[in-house]
Design an enzyme around this catalytic site. Structure first.
Site, PDB file in Angstrom:
ATOM      1  N   THR A   1       1.398  -7.318  -1.315  1.00  0.00           N
ATOM      2  CA  THR A   1       1.965  -6.674  -0.158  1.00  0.00           C
ATOM      3  C   THR A   1       1.162  -7.132   1.066  1.00  0.00           C
ATOM      4  O   THR A   1       0.372  -8.058   0.981  1.00  0.00           O
ATOM      5  CB  THR A   1       1.966  -5.145  -0.402  1.00  0.00           C
ATOM      6  OG1 THR A   1       2.564  -4.519   0.699  1.00  0.00           O
ATOM      7  CG2 THR A   1       0.572  -4.613  -0.617  1.00  0.00           C
TER       8      THR A   1
ATOM      9  N   ALA B   1      -3.436  -7.808   1.991  1.00  0.00           N
ATOM     10  CA  ALA B   1      -4.169  -7.816   0.722  1.00  0.00           C
ATOM     11  C   ALA B   1      -5.198  -8.948   0.675  1.00  0.00           C
ATOM     12  O   ALA B   1      -5.963  -9.063  -0.270  1.00  0.00           O
ATOM     13  CB  ALA B   1      -3.191  -7.952  -0.445  1.00  0.00           C
TER      14      ALA B   1
ATOM     15  N   ASP C   1       1.549 -20.968   2.667  1.00  0.00           N
ATOM     16  CA  ASP C   1       1.382 -19.584   3.115  1.00  0.00           C
ATOM     17  C   ASP C   1       2.742 -19.049   3.566  1.00  0.00           C
ATOM     18  O   ASP C   1       3.627 -19.820   3.943  1.00  0.00           O
ATOM     19  CB  ASP C   1       0.374 -19.529   4.275  1.00  0.00           C
ATOM     20  CG  ASP C   1      -0.205 -18.122   4.467  1.00  0.00           C
ATOM     21  OD1 ASP C   1      -0.052 -17.282   3.551  1.00  0.00           O
ATOM     22  OD2 ASP C   1      -0.805 -17.871   5.525  1.00  0.00           O
ATOM     23  N   GLU C   2       2.912 -17.740   3.523  1.00  0.00           N
ATOM     24  CA  GLU C   2       4.185 -17.099   3.888  1.00  0.00           C
ATOM     25  C   GLU C   2       5.323 -17.652   3.029  1.00  0.00           C
ATOM     26  O   GLU C   2       6.437 -17.914   3.517  1.00  0.00           O
ATOM     27  CB  GLU C   2       4.475 -17.290   5.388  1.00  0.00           C
ATOM     28  CG  GLU C   2       3.374 -16.701   6.251  1.00  0.00           C
ATOM     29  CD  GLU C   2       3.527 -16.997   7.737  1.00  0.00           C
ATOM     30  OE1 GLU C   2       4.340 -17.855   8.113  1.00  0.00           O
ATOM     31  OE2 GLU C   2       2.822 -16.344   8.525  1.00  0.00           O
TER      32      GLU C   2
ATOM     33  N   CYS D   1       1.374   2.614  -2.137  1.00  0.00           N
ATOM     34  CA  CYS D   1       1.821   2.646  -3.532  1.00  0.00           C
ATOM     35  C   CYS D   1       3.315   3.003  -3.525  1.00  0.00           C
ATOM     36  O   CYS D   1       3.855   3.460  -2.516  1.00  0.00           O
ATOM     37  CB  CYS D   1       1.019   3.655  -4.342  1.00  0.00           C
ATOM     38  SG  CYS D   1       1.350   5.366  -3.902  1.00  0.00           S
TER      39      CYS D   1
ATOM     40  N   HIS E   1       4.175   6.761  -2.521  1.00  0.00           N
ATOM     41  CA  HIS E   1       4.073   7.109  -1.108  1.00  0.00           C
ATOM     42  C   HIS E   1       5.055   6.321  -0.259  1.00  0.00           C
ATOM     43  O   HIS E   1       5.501   6.777   0.782  1.00  0.00           O
ATOM     44  CB  HIS E   1       2.621   6.966  -0.633  1.00  0.00           C
ATOM     45  CG  HIS E   1       1.766   8.088  -1.152  1.00  0.00           C
ATOM     46  ND1 HIS E   1       0.581   7.889  -1.815  1.00  0.00           N
ATOM     47  CD2 HIS E   1       1.992   9.430  -1.137  1.00  0.00           C
ATOM     48  CE1 HIS E   1       0.090   9.077  -2.180  1.00  0.00           C
ATOM     49  NE2 HIS E   1       0.926  10.016  -1.784  1.00  0.00           N
TER      50      HIS E   1
HETATM   51 ZN    ZN Z   1      -0.318   6.184  -2.465  1.00  0.00          ZN
END
Ligand code: ZN
Length: 203
Positions: free
Chosen positions: A10, A13, A87-88, A181, A184
């Site tokens: 994500t 990171a 990258d990307e 996560c 959430h």
């Molecule tokens: Zn969370």
């Protein structure tokens, strides 16, 4: 045989830092690397890959319709290339992912792709879909949610600080991305009731 790798994660990171470090390791040993970055949201011919901790390196850009196999093969003919870094990689077209696979298979050059798995709505990007389908080696780059669980999703906060639930896949401007996560993320997107709310938008 050389392999096609996909390091996915994500936002925030540390993917780009990993890419720059890995490329540096090759160059330190006198080997040549070729760096590619998405040119979709950049002007000019040279892109800059920059990481949040301040490292940066010049890179070539790829755009829709570019033949990456032809470009690398031509370069490789006059200067031996030891590794390709992308990258990307989420912005690659499906066909370009196949071209990268061909670079590994036919030119025997390892190709290391770094990119996002999903967008802020939880959907795969085109490049990520193709890489998840055909890469030889999938590696998850981990980061954590504010709750301490592994973050696998991302929300986009608009200029007003509120979570965007709709819109374009990529927003250019002052938007901020936050990794969460899955639990959430669902709460922030209004898909599940927050029973331990610690987030941005109480809905
Ligand atoms: Zn969370």
């Amino acid at each position: 045989m050389a392999k096609l790798y996909f390091h996915y994660a994500t936002m925030n990171a540390g993917k780009t830092t990993m890419l720059l470090q890995a490329s540096y390791n090759y160059r330190e040993r006198g080997m040549t690397t070729m760096l590619l970055v998405a040119g979709h949201y950049r002007k000019g011919d040279t892109g800059l890959i920059s990481s949040r901790i301040g490292l940066e390196t010049e890179a070539e850009m790829f755009r829709d319709g570019d033949d990456l196999y032809a470009r690398v093969a031509e370069h490789h003919e006059h200067t031996t290339v030891h590794c390709i870094f992308v990258d990307e990689a989420q912005f690659l077209e499906e066909e370009q992912v196949w071209q990268l696979a061909r670079i590994a298979d036919r030119l025997n050059i390892p190709v290391m792709c770094y990119g996002l798995r999903t967008d802020f709505q939880g959907n795969l990007f085109s490049g990520s879909r193709a890489l998840l389908a055909i890469a030889d080696d999938l590696r998850e780059v981990r980061t954590i949610c504010r709750c301490g669980r592994k973050a696998t999703m991302v929300v986009r906060l608009g200029p007003d600080g509120k979570v965007a639930r709709q819109g374009e896949q990529v927003a250019i401007g002052k938007d901020v991305y936050v990794s969460l996560c899955r639990r959430h993320w669902e709460e922030e997107m209004g898909r599940a009731a927050p029973d331990d709310f610690i987030g941005f938008t109480r809905g």
